[in-house]
Design an enzyme around this catalytic site. Sequence first.
Site, PDB file in Angstrom:
ATOM      1  N   HIS A  60     -51.412  28.909 -30.692  1.00 32.71           N
ATOM      2  CA  HIS A  60     -50.578  29.597 -32.023  1.00 32.71           C
ATOM      3  C   HIS A  60     -51.595  29.792 -33.110  1.00 32.71           C
ATOM      4  CE1 HIS A  60     -46.530  27.833 -30.476  1.00 32.71           C
ATOM      5  NE2 HIS A  60     -47.153  28.374 -29.637  1.00 32.71           N
ATOM      6  N   GLU A  83     -51.501  29.043 -36.245  1.00 32.48           N
ATOM      7  CA  GLU A  83     -52.055  27.866 -37.033  1.00 32.48           C
ATOM      8  C   GLU A  83     -53.095  27.017 -36.419  1.00 32.48           C
ATOM      9  OE1 GLU A  83     -47.739  28.900 -38.230  1.00 32.48           O
ATOM     10  OE2 GLU A  83     -48.863  28.613 -36.450  1.00 32.48           O
ATOM     11  N   CYS A 121     -44.147  25.915 -36.007  1.00 31.07           N
ATOM     12  CA  CYS A 121     -43.340  25.329 -35.136  1.00 31.07           C
ATOM     13  C   CYS A 121     -43.621  23.984 -34.886  1.00 31.07           C
ATOM     14  CB  CYS A 121     -43.606  25.918 -33.533  1.00 31.07           C
ATOM     15  SG  CYS A 121     -45.146  25.568 -32.886  1.00 31.07           S
ATOM     16  N   CYS A 140     -47.373  23.238 -34.200  1.00 33.90           N
ATOM     17  CA  CYS A 140     -48.265  23.527 -35.318  1.00 33.90           C
ATOM     18  C   CYS A 140     -47.949  22.542 -36.432  1.00 33.90           C
ATOM     19  CB  CYS A 140     -47.976  24.948 -35.705  1.00 33.90           C
ATOM     20  SG  CYS A 140     -48.557  26.263 -34.688  1.00 33.90           S
TER      21      CYS A 140
END
Length: 155
Positions: free
Chosen positions: A52, A54, A82, A85
Amino acid sequence: MGSEWIALAIRLAAENVEAGRGGPFGAVVVKDGAVVGSGTNRVTSTNDPTAHAEVVAIRAACQALGAFQLHGCDIYSSCEPCPMCLGAIYWARPDQVYYAATYRDAANAGFDDSYIYEQTRLDASQRKLPMMRVEDPSALLPFEAWMAKVDRIRY
């Protein structure tokens, strides 16, 4: 404050979609007014469910800074982080996190994490994904070794 960094994270997310490298997410890590790490969602292009934006940005920033924590840094994300993250962000310990779109906006685009939030609130025995503890007499050995290590790096 930070509007240029949010704009950069959003631009990275949009460019990522256009390039076909992954989902519509971008993030930058900023320290002392400079980007020290950036990332975009690379889940589908790297076959890595943890790639992801991040997480990719945190990894890049930590490499650039030669540190496993991001004290003195801020994270700017194109979207509210999310659950995965968010966990990575807490472990990285930046000073602040800024985001543009909300988790509801992400859900409306097909990135709905509500199931994960629901599952994490349940006891392990009640989760949809079976999780069973396996009793083993040596289960605590790694922790005992850690506690006995006088030169361990605390985090």
